[in-house]
Write a protein that holds these residues in place. Structure first.
Motif, PDB file in Angstrom:
ATOM      1  N   SER A   1      45.835  50.031  33.557  1.00  0.00           N
ATOM      2  CA  SER A   1      44.488  49.610  33.166  1.00  0.00           C
ATOM      3  C   SER A   1      43.645  49.178  34.348  1.00  0.00           C
ATOM      4  CB  SER A   1      44.565  48.467  32.153  1.00  0.00           C
ATOM      5  OG  SER A   1      45.287  47.376  32.701  1.00  0.00           O
ATOM      6  N   LYS A   2      44.313  48.699  35.392  1.00  0.00           N
ATOM      7  CA  LYS A   2      43.572  48.222  36.566  1.00  0.00           C
ATOM      8  C   LYS A   2      44.430  48.407  37.796  1.00  0.00           C
ATOM      9  CE  LYS A   2      40.709  44.314  38.026  1.00  0.00           C
ATOM     10  NZ  LYS A   2      40.271  42.947  37.697  1.00  0.00           N
ATOM     11  N   LYS A   3      43.811  48.790  38.895  1.00  0.00           N
ATOM     12  CA  LYS A   3      44.556  49.002  40.131  1.00  0.00           C
ATOM     13  C   LYS A   3      45.235  47.713  40.572  1.00  0.00           C
ATOM     14  CE  LYS A   3      44.073  50.368  44.975  1.00  0.00           C
ATOM     15  NZ  LYS A   3      43.177  50.854  46.031  1.00  0.00           N
ATOM     16  N   ALA A   4      46.482  47.879  41.033  1.00  0.00           N
ATOM     17  CA  ALA A   4      47.203  46.710  41.566  1.00  0.00           C
ATOM     18  C   ALA A   4      46.473  46.169  42.782  1.00  0.00           C
ATOM     19  CB  ALA A   4      48.623  47.118  41.954  1.00  0.00           C
ATOM     20  N   PHE A   5      46.355  44.867  42.828  1.00  0.00           N
ATOM     21  CA  PHE A   5      45.607  44.249  43.923  1.00  0.00           C
ATOM     22  C   PHE A   5      46.412  43.085  44.466  1.00  0.00           C
ATOM     23  CE2 PHE A   5      42.381  41.007  45.174  1.00  0.00           C
ATOM     24  CZ  PHE A   5      41.960  41.649  46.313  1.00  0.00           C
ATOM     25  N   ARG A   6      46.749  43.157  45.755  1.00  0.00           N
ATOM     26  CA  ARG A   6      47.560  42.107  46.366  1.00  0.00           C
ATOM     27  C   ARG A   6      46.655  40.934  46.746  1.00  0.00           C
ATOM     28  NH1 ARG A   6      52.396  44.387  47.207  1.00  0.00           N
ATOM     29  NH2 ARG A   6      52.511  46.611  47.698  1.00  0.00           N
ATOM     30  N   TYR A   7      46.796  39.854  46.012  1.00  0.00           N
ATOM     31  CA  TYR A   7      46.001  38.667  46.361  1.00  0.00           C
ATOM     32  C   TYR A   7      46.697  37.431  45.852  1.00  0.00           C
ATOM     33  CZ  TYR A   7      42.053  35.664  47.264  1.00  0.00           C
ATOM     34  OH  TYR A   7      41.248  34.669  47.756  1.00  0.00           O
ATOM     35  N   ASP A   8      46.932  36.502  46.768  1.00  0.00           N
ATOM     36  CA  ASP A   8      47.577  35.241  46.449  1.00  0.00           C
ATOM     37  C   ASP A   8      46.803  34.169  47.204  1.00  0.00           C
ATOM     38  OD1 ASP A   8      49.100  33.011  46.168  1.00  0.00           O
ATOM     39  OD2 ASP A   8      50.955  33.873  46.952  1.00  0.00           O
ATOM     40  N   ARG A   9      46.190  33.254  46.481  1.00  0.00           N
ATOM     41  CA  ARG A   9      45.321  32.272  47.131  1.00  0.00           C
ATOM     42  C   ARG A   9      46.064  31.381  48.118  1.00  0.00           C
ATOM     43  NH1 ARG A   9      40.864  30.298  42.629  1.00  0.00           N
ATOM     44  NH2 ARG A   9      40.483  32.349  41.737  1.00  0.00           N
TER      45      ARG A   9
ATOM     46  N   TYR B   1      35.545  43.599  52.104  1.00  0.00           N
ATOM     47  CA  TYR B   1      36.425  42.434  52.016  1.00  0.00           C
ATOM     48  C   TYR B   1      35.867  41.385  51.058  1.00  0.00           C
ATOM     49  CZ  TYR B   1      38.894  44.650  55.818  1.00  0.00           C
ATOM     50  OH  TYR B   1      39.607  45.548  56.560  1.00  0.00           O
ATOM     51  N   LEU B   2      34.544  41.319  50.964  1.00  0.00           N
ATOM     52  CA  LEU B   2      33.944  40.449  49.949  1.00  0.00           C
ATOM     53  C   LEU B   2      34.387  40.903  48.561  1.00  0.00           C
ATOM     54  CD1 LEU B   2      31.967  38.260  48.956  1.00  0.00           C
ATOM     55  CD2 LEU B   2      30.160  40.001  49.047  1.00  0.00           C
ATOM     56  N   ALA B   3      34.387  42.215  48.343  1.00  0.00           N
ATOM     57  CA  ALA B   3      34.803  42.751  47.039  1.00  0.00           C
ATOM     58  C   ALA B   3      36.253  42.383  46.737  1.00  0.00           C
ATOM     59  CB  ALA B   3      34.625  44.274  47.025  1.00  0.00           C
ATOM     60  N   ARG B   4      37.114  42.407  47.755  1.00  0.00           N
ATOM     61  CA  ARG B   4      38.509  42.006  47.539  1.00  0.00           C
ATOM     62  C   ARG B   4      38.599  40.543  47.107  1.00  0.00           C
ATOM     63  NH1 ARG B   4      42.986  44.511  51.598  1.00  0.00           N
ATOM     64  NH2 ARG B   4      42.239  46.666  51.740  1.00  0.00           N
ATOM     65  N   LEU B   5      37.824  39.706  47.768  1.00  0.00           N
ATOM     66  CA  LEU B   5      37.826  38.279  47.421  1.00  0.00           C
ATOM     67  C   LEU B   5      37.256  38.054  46.020  1.00  0.00           C
ATOM     68  CD1 LEU B   5      36.630  36.975  50.882  1.00  0.00           C
ATOM     69  CD2 LEU B   5      38.865  36.507  49.866  1.00  0.00           C
ATOM     70  N   ILE B   6      36.225  38.807  45.677  1.00  0.00           N
ATOM     71  CA  ILE B   6      35.643  38.697  44.343  1.00  0.00           C
ATOM     72  C   ILE B   6      36.652  39.158  43.290  1.00  0.00           C
ATOM     73  CG2 ILE B   6      33.889  39.648  42.797  1.00  0.00           C
ATOM     74  CD1 ILE B   6      31.974  39.696  45.207  1.00  0.00           C
ATOM     75  N   ALA B   7      37.359  40.257  43.578  1.00  0.00           N
ATOM     76  CA  ALA B   7      38.375  40.749  42.647  1.00  0.00           C
ATOM     77  C   ALA B   7      39.466  39.713  42.426  1.00  0.00           C
ATOM     78  CB  ALA B   7      38.991  42.045  43.178  1.00  0.00           C
ATOM     79  N   GLY B   8      39.719  38.885  43.440  1.00  0.00           N
ATOM     80  CA  GLY B   8      40.690  37.807  43.305  1.00  0.00           C
ATOM     81  C   GLY B   8      40.116  36.574  42.619  1.00  0.00           C
TER      82      GLY B   8
END
Length: 404
Positions: free
Chosen positions: A205-213, A240-247
């Motif tokens: 349903s959604k692309k895997a996104f590696r993000y851990d605060r 990179y802003l988009a990555r942070l927003i996705a997180g």
């Protein structure tokens, strides 16, 4: 891969197996490689997961060192070692140091931040990189061949490409998706199963996104974000802003762009910090998803603005002197004179009020005697700071002329 070269040498008897730490994202093969090593060495293997293991488990392994199985030493594969506290890691140190235990540990976190230095210094760190789409496709094709042993199934090339690209470099996720596709795809009357792009999209349903605060990806993305803005690349900065927003990490985004407004743009465009503050306020009031718009405005502004780091360089130089140098006492004429007895102490005596002079300026010593000739601020070569410097030179020249 260097780790395989180490393994080959160990198998050939050319060297003993070193203590190793496998560091990298999940699904990149750390556990698989550790298992391959275990199968190719003549030592007893123990496996622990640091999320639920204790010192008692380590003591049980140590107790086996005196038994028959441990006569050649043992290999301990410790998964998620970052979850071991300092005491638990120290309990391994003596035996790792003597060579009784060969440690193979894996972690998704930077070992230089999470592993006890004495233990880390006795290990070789191997970094596992995120897998490419082509790497993932190879694993998918292998998984399909295994599935075909039990069912008549085919995957369209579009489905394979979608699974690979949506896995985020995580092979484990891709294989789980392949399995899911085999469950949800339509079974034809003749028993065949054809997995389509639509099936693959339903399974992912959604692309895997590696993000851990609290993890490496958080700080790596923030680092790349600021360096892209500093490098005046709005496209990379927006990525990179988009990555942070996705997180969903609004606070980290806002803190970082506020810092960049002063650290990287600074006096080259002094109004930037005010504009960025307004964008940050708007983002907090809106919340996601609308917050992405003022955030993007602030990032584009900072990326395309002229740059100067004179602010951070000057304050860091001043702080360094305050923290590491004897800077001396404040000049007496600058001290507070608004109390009885100040005059007797010589405080505020001889101070010249700058606004009483032409151009609101009068030469006098402001720094302590010990550092009176020290300079911290060096203007950048941008329009605003150049104009400020020219003004300072002008009034200095006027005072020099007046003295003559």
């Amino acid at each position: 891969m260097p780790v395989f070269a180490v393994l080959e040498r160990a198998k050939e008897g050319g060297m003993s197996l070193p203590n190793m730490i496998f560091y990298g994202p999940s699904g990149t093969g750390k556990t698989t490689v550790a298992n391959l090593i275990a199968k190719n060495i003549n030592k007893q293997l123990y496996k622990l997961n640091a999320t639920n293991a204790s010192v008692a488990d380590i003591k049980a392994i140590i107790a086996d060192l005196d038994g028959f199985q441990g006569q050649n030493g043992v290999v301990l594969y410790l998964d998620e070692i970052q979850n071991f506290n300092k005491k638990q890691q120290q309990s391994l140190l003596e035996y790792v140091e003597k060579g009784d235990i060969t440690l193979i540990a894996s972690t998704t976190e930077n070992p230089h931040f999470y592993i006890y230095n004495a233990l880390l210094s006795r290990c070789t760190v191997f970094e596992f990189k995120e897998l490419s789409d082509e790497d993932i496709k190879e694993a998918i094709h292998r998984a399909i061949r295994i599935l075909k042993e039990d069912m008549d199934i085919t995957f369209s090339e579009d489905a394979i490409c979608h699974i690979a690209s949506s896995s985020g470099g995580d092979c484990r996720k891709a294989l789980n998706t392949v399995e899911m596709c085999s469950m949800i795809a339509k079974v034809e009357k003749d028993g065949t199963i054809s997995v389509t792009l639509e099936d693959a999209e339903r399974a992912t349903s959604k692309k895997a996104f590696r993000y851990d605060r609290d993890g490496d990806s958080h700080y790596d993305i923030l680092s790349a974000f600021q360096k892209s803005v500093r490098g005046s690349d709005p496209d990379a900065a927006l990525h990179y802003l988009a990555r942070l927003i996705a997180g969903g990490d609004l606070i980290s985004i806002c803190r970082r762009i506020m810092v960049m407004a002063s650290e990287d743009v600074g006096l080259a465009y002094p109004q930037a910090v005010s504009i960025v503050k307004s964008c940050v306020d708007a983002a907090f009031q809106l919340g996601f998803p609308e917050a992405r718009i003022p955030l993007a405005q602030a990032v584009i502004l900072l990326s395309t603005a002229p740059k100067s780091n004179s602010v951070i360089m000057s304050i860091d130089a001043a702080l360094s002197d305050v923290e590491h140098t004897h800077t001396g006492d404040i000049p007496a004429h600058l001290k507070d004179g608004h109390y009885a007895g100040a005059k007797k102490l010589g405080h505020a005596q001889g101070y010249q009020y700058a606004h009483n002079f032409p151009n609101h300026y009068v030469p006098q010593q402001y720094l302590p005697d010990e550092i009176k000739d020290k300079s911290y601020y060096f203007p950048g070569d941008n329009k605003f700071e150049t104009e400020s410097l020219n003004y300072a030179k002008k009034i200095d020249a006027l005072w020099a002329k007046k003295k003559r």
